[in-house]
Design an enzyme around this catalytic site. Sequence first.
Site, short mmCIF file in Angstrom:
data_model
loop_
_atom_site.label_atom_id
_atom_site.label_comp_id
_atom_site.label_asym_id
_atom_site.label_seq_id
_atom_site.Cartn_x
_atom_site.Cartn_y
_atom_site.Cartn_z
N THR A 40 0.83 -1.21 0.00
CA THR A 40 0.00 0.00 0.00
C THR A 40 0.87 1.26 0.00
O THR A 40 0.59 2.22 -0.72
CB THR A 40 -0.90 0.00 1.26
OG1 THR A 40 -1.69 -1.18 1.23
CG2 THR A 40 -1.80 1.22 1.31
N HIS A 43 2.32 1.76 -3.36
CA HIS A 43 1.32 2.33 -4.28
C HIS A 43 1.20 3.84 -4.08
O HIS A 43 1.12 4.61 -5.04
CB HIS A 43 -0.06 1.71 -4.05
CG HIS A 43 -0.18 0.28 -4.48
ND1 HIS A 43 0.00 -0.11 -5.78
CD2 HIS A 43 -0.46 -0.84 -3.78
CE1 HIS A 43 -0.17 -1.43 -5.86
NE2 HIS A 43 -0.43 -1.90 -4.65
#
Length: 342
Positions: A40, A43
Amino acid sequence: MRALVKTEAGPGLELLDVPRPRVGINDVLVRVHKAGICGTDVHIERWDAWAQRAVTPPLVIGHEFVGTVVEVGSNVSGFAPGELVSGEGHVVCGRCRHCLAGRRELCAHTIGLGVGRDGAFAELVALPMTNIWHHWAGIDEDVAAIFDPLGNAVHTALAFPVLGEDVLVTGAGPIGLMAVAVARHAGARHVVVSEPNAYRRDLALRMGATLVLDPAERAPADTFAELDMVEGFDVAMEMSGHALALRSALGAMAHGGRVAVLGLPTEPVPIDIGDLVLKMLTVRGIYGREMYETWYKMSVMLRSGLDVTPVVTHRFPFTEHEAAFAAARSGESGKVLLDWTA
Ligand code: NAD
Ligand code: ZN
């Protein structure tokens, strides 16, 4: 305090001096010792399509951490300065049907630490007391720092009984790797790992996999004879988010097999529903961790022999965050940690 911040809509992160978090009456303020880099975070750093939808800068990112309590809100009991803790990264609403029923992991109003509110890549992080988990004295802080992804692995690996069963894990990222160790600890017979990356296949063997395979060379269904399996896998854990991996898993299941899906594909995945029906498969989506049964299970399994330490392959001081993110992006890594005490 210093923190790693997504300052504007675009790639990159900045190490900045920012105000310390506000501590509400129900909050616990934690001095972060170590934090783990999750997909995450990568990203958000890269600012891909998902991050553009999910994140509003400026934001302190990060959600996997261990640290010590430094301050508690006026309404907080049960936590005191100096205690070693980690935090559940999903902050739930507390008021919906599921939250009121004690099934907080099903809350539809979850806010992610380091995604929807300021996170843990900082010297200090604040969370509601209901999100704070006590560690026992003497726990390895590298492992304590990754309770959040270990929780993903434990929640998935314990979604279905694995005692004596033959288990397939597709994808040996940090979560898949830890799921291998958990499945072995929970009594699985064989744990076969399908993973294209050789570095990670090697790590999977160190985590206790019976057999590893490169999906480009061998399908999971080609291992039955070698492993003395009659029909196929009893349990599969999809931990890659890749369409081919999910399809290869569904194709390799025994009748009545159970498939726990944690990997998040970036696009819709066509699957053979006929296969699913005729084999009478159960497919279950897994998101986050059970609050707080998964956390309890993690603590007791680690204290009774579960070893996930090989998954931590890289450690950097927070000042070297760029090198740390490069290591996490490279694929030649398991879990990468940032040390915030330096
Ligand atoms: P990751 O994304 O680093 O691991 C994925 C692994 O899958 C990689 O090692 C990759 O080489 C491998 N892979 C690629 N194609 C494959 C194929 N065809 N067959 C088998 N393996 C293949 O990392 P991770 O942090 O371990 O996360 C795993 C997945 O879980 C990701 O999709 C992530 O988005 C998702 N995730 C879900 C939750 C949740 O709560 N459901 C939480 C965290 C992460
Ligand atoms: Zn809720």
